[in-house]
Design a protein around this motif. Structure first.
Motif, mmCIF file in Angstrom:
data_model
loop_
_atom_site.group_PDB
_atom_site.id
_atom_site.type_symbol
_atom_site.label_atom_id
_atom_site.label_comp_id
_atom_site.label_asym_id
_atom_site.label_seq_id
_atom_site.Cartn_x
_atom_site.Cartn_y
_atom_site.Cartn_z
ATOM 1 N N PRO A 38 1.335 -1.560 0.093
ATOM 2 C CA PRO A 38 -0.359 -0.071 0.086
ATOM 3 C C PRO A 38 0.717 1.279 0.267
ATOM 4 O O PRO A 38 0.221 1.924 -0.074
ATOM 5 N N ASP A 39 1.604 1.486 0.753
ATOM 6 C CA ASP A 39 2.849 2.792 0.524
ATOM 7 C C ASP A 39 3.786 2.402 -0.084
ATOM 8 O O ASP A 39 4.653 3.670 -0.437
ATOM 9 N N ASP A 40 3.515 1.864 -1.868
ATOM 10 C CA ASP A 40 4.445 2.157 -2.694
ATOM 11 C C ASP A 40 4.132 3.251 -3.325
ATOM 12 O O ASP A 40 2.864 3.121 -3.650
ATOM 13 N N LYS A 41 5.607 3.540 -4.482
ATOM 14 C CA LYS A 41 5.169 4.597 -5.061
ATOM 15 C C LYS A 41 4.406 4.253 -6.053
ATOM 16 O O LYS A 41 5.051 3.251 -6.682
ATOM 17 N N ILE A 42 3.052 4.946 -6.924
ATOM 18 C CA ILE A 42 2.863 4.724 -7.749
ATOM 19 C C ILE A 42 3.081 5.650 -9.090
ATOM 20 O O ILE A 42 3.772 4.713 -10.153
ATOM 21 N N CYS A 43 3.461 6.755 -7.774
ATOM 22 C CA CYS A 43 3.525 8.298 -8.990
ATOM 23 C C CYS A 43 4.819 8.148 -8.755
ATOM 24 O O CYS A 43 4.701 9.457 -7.104
ATOM 25 N N TYR A 44 5.829 8.520 -9.114
ATOM 26 C CA TYR A 44 7.145 8.688 -9.159
ATOM 27 C C TYR A 44 7.458 10.009 -8.777
ATOM 28 O O TYR A 44 8.227 10.430 -8.380
ATOM 29 N N CYS A 45 7.057 10.625 -10.209
ATOM 30 C CA CYS A 45 6.860 11.875 -10.029
ATOM 31 C C CYS A 45 6.579 12.905 -8.956
ATOM 32 O O CYS A 45 7.176 14.344 -8.714
ATOM 33 N N TYR A 46 5.430 12.819 -8.011
ATOM 34 C CA TYR A 46 5.185 13.136 -7.028
ATOM 35 C C TYR A 46 4.663 12.794 -6.381
ATOM 36 O O TYR A 46 3.552 13.175 -5.270
ATOM 37 N N ASP A 47 5.242 11.465 -5.972
ATOM 38 C CA ASP A 47 5.476 10.871 -4.555
ATOM 39 C C ASP A 47 4.315 10.148 -4.566
ATOM 40 O O ASP A 47 3.996 10.411 -3.294
ATOM 41 N N VAL A 48 3.184 9.798 -4.943
ATOM 42 C CA VAL A 48 2.424 9.593 -4.802
ATOM 43 C C VAL A 48 1.373 7.971 -5.235
ATOM 44 O O VAL A 48 2.117 7.761 -5.470
ATOM 45 N N PRO A 49 1.538 7.758 -3.126
ATOM 46 C CA PRO A 49 1.444 6.023 -2.984
ATOM 47 C C PRO A 49 0.238 5.414 -3.628
ATOM 48 O O PRO A 49 -0.047 5.934 -3.332
ATOM 49 N N TYR A 50 0.405 4.226 -3.982
ATOM 50 C CA TYR A 50 -0.845 2.924 -4.130
ATOM 51 C C TYR A 50 -2.179 4.076 -2.852
ATOM 52 O O TYR A 50 -2.969 3.618 -3.164
ATOM 53 N N ARG A 51 -1.774 3.712 -1.972
ATOM 54 C CA ARG A 51 -2.790 3.112 -0.757
ATOM 55 C C ARG A 51 -4.068 4.957 -0.897
ATOM 56 O O ARG A 51 -4.798 4.973 -0.715
ATOM 57 N N LYS A 52 -2.953 6.415 -1.187
ATOM 58 C CA LYS A 52 -3.372 7.438 -0.702
ATOM 59 C C LYS A 52 -4.383 7.449 -2.724
ATOM 60 O O LYS A 52 -5.687 8.041 -2.548
ATOM 61 N N LEU A 53 -4.239 6.458 -3.554
ATOM 62 C CA LEU A 53 -4.507 6.937 -4.788
ATOM 63 C C LEU A 53 -5.842 5.853 -4.283
ATOM 64 O O LEU A 53 -7.238 6.554 -5.053
ATOM 65 N N TRP A 54 -5.848 4.700 -4.345
ATOM 66 C CA TRP A 54 -7.006 4.287 -3.862
ATOM 67 C C TRP A 54 -7.405 4.508 -3.044
ATOM 68 O O TRP A 54 -9.503 4.789 -3.284
#
Ligand code: FES
Length: 91
Positions: free
Chosen positions: A3-19
């Motif tokens: 969950p805390d791994d980054k999906i968006c590297y450009c803006y440091d957005v983790p999977y958990r936040k997007l979900w």
């Protein structure tokens, strides 16, 4: 991915936040995920993954939408994507 791994590297957005953003805001289109800390508005690498998060999070009883690869594989694939984009831009 975790969950805390980054999906968006450009803006440091983790999977958990997007979900959680996708589940909480009942989005009508994938591009609205960019309202979550700018995800997807940089190099474009994560856009297919944002689409998947949107599609799965829109379901009533969604399964996990995390990419079925490790964070290291994801980061390595992004580096290859950036290198190929750099090559395309040379010509
Ligand atoms: S990794 Fe998301 S826009 Fe670059």
């Amino acid at each position: 991915m975790k969950p805390d791994d980054k999906i968006c590297y450009c803006y440091d957005v983790p999977y958990r936040k997007l979900w959680h953003f996708a589940r909480r805001h009942q989005l009508s289109r994938p591009s609205q995920l960019s309202e979550c800390l700018g995800a997807g508005t940089g190099c474009g690498w994560c856009i297919p993954f944002l689409r998947r998060i949107f599609e799965v999070a829109s379901q009533e009883n969604p399964p996990d939408a995390a990419p079925p690869i490790t964070a290291e594989e994801y980061a390595h694939a992004r580096q290859a994507y950036l290198a190929s984009a750099e090559q395309r831009n040379k010509f």
